[in-house]
Design an enzyme around this catalytic site. Structure first.
Site, PDB file in Angstrom:
ATOM      1  N   THR A   8       0.842  -1.195   0.000  1.00  0.00           N
ATOM      2  CA  THR A   8       0.000   0.000   0.000  1.00  0.00           C
ATOM      3  C   THR A   8       0.875   1.242   0.000  1.00  0.00           C
ATOM      4  O   THR A   8       2.039   1.177   0.388  1.00  0.00           O
ATOM      5  CB  THR A   8      -0.946   0.035   1.223  1.00  0.00           C
ATOM      6  OG1 THR A   8      -1.901   1.074   1.063  1.00  0.00           O
ATOM      7  CG2 THR A   8      -0.189   0.256   2.517  1.00  0.00           C
ATOM      8  N   ASN A  10      -1.077   3.932   1.175  1.00  0.00           N
ATOM      9  CA  ASN A  10      -2.028   4.656   2.010  1.00  0.00           C
ATOM     10  C   ASN A  10      -1.366   4.947   3.364  1.00  0.00           C
ATOM     11  O   ASN A  10      -1.153   4.038   4.165  1.00  0.00           O
ATOM     12  CB  ASN A  10      -3.296   3.807   2.177  1.00  0.00           C
ATOM     13  CG  ASN A  10      -4.371   4.483   2.996  1.00  0.00           C
ATOM     14  OD1 ASN A  10      -4.099   5.137   4.000  1.00  0.00           O
ATOM     15  ND2 ASN A  10      -5.610   4.310   2.583  1.00  0.00           N
ATOM     16  N   ASP A  69      -7.179  -6.438   1.936  1.00  0.00           N
ATOM     17  CA  ASP A  69      -8.327  -5.901   1.227  1.00  0.00           C
ATOM     18  C   ASP A  69      -9.433  -5.835   2.258  1.00  0.00           C
ATOM     19  O   ASP A  69      -9.614  -6.759   3.058  1.00  0.00           O
ATOM     20  CB  ASP A  69      -8.725  -6.749   0.016  1.00  0.00           C
ATOM     21  CG  ASP A  69      -9.528  -5.937  -0.999  1.00  0.00           C
ATOM     22  OD1 ASP A  69      -9.460  -4.693  -0.964  1.00  0.00           O
ATOM     23  OD2 ASP A  69     -10.229  -6.541  -1.821  1.00  0.00           O
ATOM     24  N   THR A  70     -10.108  -4.713   2.269  1.00  0.00           N
ATOM     25  CA  THR A  70     -11.133  -4.462   3.268  1.00  0.00           C
ATOM     26  C   THR A  70     -12.413  -4.057   2.584  1.00  0.00           C
ATOM     27  O   THR A  70     -12.387  -3.339   1.586  1.00  0.00           O
ATOM     28  CB  THR A  70     -10.679  -3.329   4.222  1.00  0.00           C
ATOM     29  OG1 THR A  70      -9.529  -3.770   4.934  1.00  0.00           O
ATOM     30  CG2 THR A  70     -11.766  -2.969   5.218  1.00  0.00           C
ATOM     31  N   PHE A 149     -10.290   7.264   8.908  1.00  0.00           N
ATOM     32  CA  PHE A 149     -10.363   7.510   7.474  1.00  0.00           C
ATOM     33  C   PHE A 149     -11.449   6.629   6.869  1.00  0.00           C
ATOM     34  O   PHE A 149     -12.044   5.806   7.543  1.00  0.00           O
ATOM     35  CB  PHE A 149      -9.000   7.254   6.807  1.00  0.00           C
ATOM     36  CG  PHE A 149      -8.456   5.857   6.981  1.00  0.00           C
ATOM     37  CD1 PHE A 149      -8.615   4.916   5.985  1.00  0.00           C
ATOM     38  CD2 PHE A 149      -7.779   5.492   8.135  1.00  0.00           C
ATOM     39  CE1 PHE A 149      -8.122   3.623   6.136  1.00  0.00           C
ATOM     40  CE2 PHE A 149      -7.273   4.207   8.290  1.00  0.00           C
ATOM     41  CZ  PHE A 149      -7.448   3.271   7.284  1.00  0.00           C
ATOM     42  N   GLY A 150     -11.697   6.796   5.596  1.00  0.00           N
ATOM     43  CA  GLY A 150     -12.706   5.982   4.916  1.00  0.00           C
ATOM     44  C   GLY A 150     -14.086   6.202   5.498  1.00  0.00           C
ATOM     45  O   GLY A 150     -14.527   7.339   5.681  1.00  0.00           O
ATOM     46  N   TYR A 151     -14.761   5.118   5.815  1.00  0.00           N
ATOM     47  CA  TYR A 151     -16.138   5.159   6.329  1.00  0.00           C
ATOM     48  C   TYR A 151     -16.203   5.345   7.847  1.00  0.00           C
ATOM     49  O   TYR A 151     -17.278   5.267   8.433  1.00  0.00           O
ATOM     50  CB  TYR A 151     -16.875   3.862   5.968  1.00  0.00           C
ATOM     51  CG  TYR A 151     -17.116   3.665   4.490  1.00  0.00           C
ATOM     52  CD1 TYR A 151     -18.274   4.161   3.881  1.00  0.00           C
ATOM     53  CD2 TYR A 151     -16.218   2.962   3.702  1.00  0.00           C
ATOM     54  CE1 TYR A 151     -18.514   3.964   2.531  1.00  0.00           C
ATOM     55  CE2 TYR A 151     -16.446   2.761   2.346  1.00  0.00           C
ATOM     56  CZ  TYR A 151     -17.595   3.265   1.773  1.00  0.00           C
ATOM     57  OH  TYR A 151     -17.830   3.068   0.433  1.00  0.00           O
ATOM     58  N   ASP A 152     -15.063   5.571   8.499  1.00  0.00           N
ATOM     59  CA  ASP A 152     -15.022   5.665   9.968  1.00  0.00           C
ATOM     60  C   ASP A 152     -16.065   6.616  10.565  1.00  0.00           C
ATOM     61  O   ASP A 152     -16.657   6.301  11.598  1.00  0.00           O
ATOM     62  CB  ASP A 152     -13.625   6.046  10.453  1.00  0.00           C
ATOM     63  CG  ASP A 152     -12.625   4.897  10.336  1.00  0.00           C
ATOM     64  OD1 ASP A 152     -13.019   3.787   9.898  1.00  0.00           O
ATOM     65  OD2 ASP A 152     -11.443   5.111  10.669  1.00  0.00           O
ATOM     66  N   ARG A 178      -9.367  -4.516  10.800  1.00  0.00           N
ATOM     67  CA  ARG A 178      -7.975  -4.534  10.395  1.00  0.00           C
ATOM     68  C   ARG A 178      -7.098  -4.873  11.595  1.00  0.00           C
ATOM     69  O   ARG A 178      -6.152  -5.653  11.487  1.00  0.00           O
ATOM     70  CB  ARG A 178      -7.550  -3.190   9.777  1.00  0.00           C
ATOM     71  CG  ARG A 178      -6.151  -3.235   9.175  1.00  0.00           C
ATOM     72  CD  ARG A 178      -5.793  -1.976   8.388  1.00  0.00           C
ATOM     73  NE  ARG A 178      -6.620  -1.854   7.204  1.00  0.00           N
ATOM     74  CZ  ARG A 178      -7.608  -0.958   7.055  1.00  0.00           C
ATOM     75  NH1 ARG A 178      -7.882  -0.101   8.016  1.00  0.00           N
ATOM     76  NH2 ARG A 178      -8.311  -0.914   5.951  1.00  0.00           N
TER      77      ARG A 178
END
Length: 190
Positions: A8, A10, A69-70, A149-152, A178
């Protein structure tokens, strides 16, 4: 200190993983490892995508590597966005766009149950292993919190009155999908 490439670039994921794995491991990003090619994610499952990414890097470097992968799986949306979580609102969209689309899709739905699921694929000395972690919860009615981050900001884990974006990094890593997958990876490596 054991050196591992994490497939990654990220920075949020890298920081989160380093915090979980601790000082016994030196985690290299793709950039650190000199990999600048786009890594394919052609499959329909988290497991297949995680393995594909790890194999891609291992074939090019010969070094021990892991990838993840999440997906966010929402019950009322038949498991969507799932493997498409990062590009739910389209390939050129960002986390804000993805959250907006998710909240619109759930408007008027009472069932807001969801889970985050992560699959980590490890290739070490040429052998492949996978580790999975999941965190059940629900999608909130609106965004709340500025961490993570993301959908948090829209995911509230089971048993908590706060979203992932409102929890400390330590608490989130302890209970997150994760975090659980990486803890299994760390236990295996140690």
């Amino acid at each position: 200190m054991q050196e591992l490439i994490f497939a990654t670039n990220n920075t949020n994921k890298l920081r989160e993983i380093q915090e979980i794995l601790g000082a016994s491991f030196s985690i290299l990003s793709l950039k650190d490892a000199g990999i600048e090619t786009e890594i394919p994610e052609d499959y329909e499952t988290l497991e297949e995508n995680a393995l594909q990414k790890a194999q891609f890097i291992y074939e090019r470097t010969g070094k021990n590597v892991f990838s993840d992968d999440t997906g966010l799986e929402v019950e009322a949306l038949n498991g969507a966005p799932g493997v498409y979580s990062a590009r739910y609102a389209g390939s050129k969209c960002d986390s804000e766009d993805n959250m907006k689309k998710l909240l619109v899709e759930l408007e008027g739905k009472e069932n807001r149950k969801a889970q985050f699921r992560t699959v980590v694929a490890l290739i070490i000395d040429g052998k492949e292993y996978t580790f999975e972690g999941a965190c059940k919860g629900q999608i909130t009615l609106e965004k709340s919190g500025s961490k993570g981050f993301g959908y948090d900001p829209v995911f509230q884990p089971e048993g908590y009155g706060q979203t992932f974006a409102e929890l400390s990094a330590e608490e989130k890593n302890r209970i997150s999908h994760r975090g659980k997958a990486i803890q299994k990876l760390a236990a295996f490596l140690k």
